[in-house]
Design an enzyme around this catalytic site. Structure first.
Site, mmCIF file in Angstrom:
data_model
loop_
_atom_site.group_PDB
_atom_site.id
_atom_site.type_symbol
_atom_site.label_atom_id
_atom_site.label_comp_id
_atom_site.label_asym_id
_atom_site.label_seq_id
_atom_site.Cartn_x
_atom_site.Cartn_y
_atom_site.Cartn_z
ATOM 1 N N LYS A 82 -17.957 -23.664 -0.546
ATOM 2 C CA LYS A 82 -18.286 -22.188 -0.041
ATOM 3 C C LYS A 82 -19.041 -22.214 0.909
ATOM 4 C CE LYS A 82 -16.847 -18.086 -1.719
ATOM 5 N NZ LYS A 82 -15.325 -17.836 -2.290
ATOM 6 N N GLY A 182 -10.320 0.087 -11.857
ATOM 7 C CA GLY A 182 -10.372 -0.130 -10.214
ATOM 8 C C GLY A 182 -9.024 -0.031 -10.000
ATOM 9 N N VAL A 183 -8.731 0.548 -8.757
ATOM 10 C CA VAL A 183 -7.183 0.752 -8.032
ATOM 11 C C VAL A 183 -7.567 0.467 -6.784
ATOM 12 C CG1 VAL A 183 -5.345 2.109 -8.412
ATOM 13 C CG2 VAL A 183 -7.389 2.631 -9.689
ATOM 14 N N GLY A 184 -8.195 -0.574 -6.151
ATOM 15 C CA GLY A 184 -8.272 -0.988 -5.103
ATOM 16 C C GLY A 184 -7.208 -1.578 -4.452
ATOM 17 N N ASN A 185 -7.335 -2.569 -3.362
ATOM 18 C CA ASN A 185 -6.024 -3.095 -2.761
ATOM 19 C C ASN A 185 -5.091 -4.130 -3.656
ATOM 20 O OD1 ASN A 185 -6.576 -2.244 -0.141
ATOM 21 N ND2 ASN A 185 -7.842 -3.793 0.265
ATOM 22 N N VAL A 186 -5.796 -4.860 -4.522
ATOM 23 C CA VAL A 186 -5.091 -5.718 -5.539
ATOM 24 C C VAL A 186 -4.710 -4.765 -6.591
ATOM 25 C CG1 VAL A 186 -5.306 -7.665 -7.058
ATOM 26 C CG2 VAL A 186 -6.315 -7.672 -4.831
ATOM 27 N N ALA A 187 -5.443 -4.036 -7.406
ATOM 28 C CA ALA A 187 -4.927 -3.188 -8.520
ATOM 29 C C ALA A 187 -3.665 -2.327 -8.091
ATOM 30 C CB ALA A 187 -6.197 -2.434 -9.060
ATOM 31 N N TYR A 188 -3.847 -1.781 -6.936
ATOM 32 C CA TYR A 188 -2.793 -1.075 -6.624
ATOM 33 C C TYR A 188 -1.571 -1.582 -6.576
ATOM 34 C CZ TYR A 188 0.259 1.807 -3.293
ATOM 35 O OH TYR A 188 1.320 2.587 -3.018
#
Length: 366
Positions: A82, A182-188
């Site tokens: 990282k 959470g309904v962001g990019n991945v969750a959507y």
């Protein structure tokens, strides 16, 4: 804590830490390489306003080790590393800064391959790419895979089905009530898969527009953020902040499965033991959300979406294997996931050891 750097590196078997400084651009960065037994180390570049240099070093070390386990459990021939940049991503970025970092990465000659992370973007990776080939997640015009969110979501969906098979005797999610935090990019994109299979969705997010979109497109029910833990559901899918499985939330949970895209879902390891004792099937976060890293890793071989998705699909089998180890050894699934990764690394430790070969033998396959 006072960080005794070499003592810490020896204790947790890190290979290398590189301090990167460029006076002209203001670059202050740390590249931590944890383990390259399986191959060159892959891990993103994070930019954050750390309270101290020690905090930045600790974060780089912690995240690098996490990437070793994630890449190993995903079956990738890659180690873990990282980079963290000390600075405010909203105002401290410059082309000169990322080009300077690119030169440092190039100087490692392929031992480390970077990608975007918190506080960095595809555009930043494109700038790094001006100085080195050892970067993934760049613009599609350079042969990249593009937005990783749909692929990450597909992996979470597959892992959720494997966990459901253990909890309910079937991996069919039709009619299952799934609480998505959470309904962001991945969750959507996860909700798209779940809705298509006939699952019933309960959603929450601090972004009201994201919630409304889920309600309209998927027929989801909406609740306030602090209500999501206690809803009647079959599966709890944490897809936002980390540490949501904790002393306050566990007593509220009614789900039989915890499976979501968020990182560091357990506030402490002991919370994994608690839910294990309760009979809740937990799909370890770094295993189930590995779709993104599997996707960008495919770029190293000349990106092929069909090949990447096939590999992401196998997250189902990996979660099933973790559950099998958990039952076999009488341990929580988060411990079983670590054991799976450690066993894979140990099996190759004697034959491969530290990766010191020229990295162009991998990167040239693009």
């Amino acid at each position: 804590m006072t960080l005794e750097i070499f003592e810490y590196l020896e204790k947790y078997d890190y290979e290398q830490v590189v301090f990167c400084q460029d006076k002209e651009s203001g670059l202050k960065a740390i590249i931590a390489i944890h383990d390259t037994t399986l191959g060159p180390a892959l891990g993103g570049t994070r930019m954050w306003t750390y309270d101290s240099e020690e905090a930045a070093i600790e974060d780089a070390l912690r995240l690098a080790k996490g990437m070793t386990y994630k890449n190993a459990a995903a079956g990738l021939n890659l180690g873990g590393a990282k980079t963290v940049i000390i600075g405010d991503p909203r105002k401290d970025k410059s082309e000169a800064m990322f080009r300077a970092l690119g030169r440092y990465i190039q100087g490692l000659n392929g031992r480390y391959i970077t990608a975007e992370d918190v506080g960095t973007t595809v555009d930043d990776m494109d700038i790094i790419h001006e100085e080195t080939d050892f970067v993934t997640g760049i613009s599609p015009s350079f042969g990249s895979s593009g937005n990783p969110s749909p692929v990450t979501a597909y992996g979470v969906y597959r892992g959720m089905k494997a966990a459901a098979k253990e909890a309910f005797g079937t991996d069919n999610l039709e009619g299952k009530v799934i609480a998505v935090q959470g309904v962001g990019n991945v969750a959507y994109h996860l909700c798209k898969h779940l809705h298509a299979e006939g699952a019933k969705l309960i959603v929450t997010d601090i972004n009201k527009e994201a919630v409304q979109r889920a309600v309209e497109e998927f027929g989801a029910s909406a609740v306030e953020p602090n209500e999501i833990y206690g809803v009647e559901c079959d599966i709890y899918a944490p897809c936002a902040l980390g540490a949501t499985v904790n002393d306050e939330t566990i007593p509220q949970l009614k789900a039989k499965v915890i499976a979501g895209s968020a990182n560091n879902q357990l506030k402490e390891d002991r919370h994994g033991d608690i839910i294990h004792e309760m009979g809740i099937v937990y799909a370890p976060d770094y295993v189930i959300n590995a779709g993104g890293v599997i996707n960008v890793a495919d770029e190293l071989y000349g990106y092929n979406r069909e090949r990447a998705l096939k590999r992401v699909e196998s997250i189902y089998d990996t979660i099933a294997k973790v559950i099998e180890i958990s039952k076999r050894d009488g341990i929580a699934t988060y411990v079983a996931a670590d054991r799976l990764a450690e066993e894979r690394i140990a099996s190759l430790k004697n034959s491969r050891s530290t990766y010191l070969r020229n990295g162009h033998d991998i990167i040239s396959r693009r």
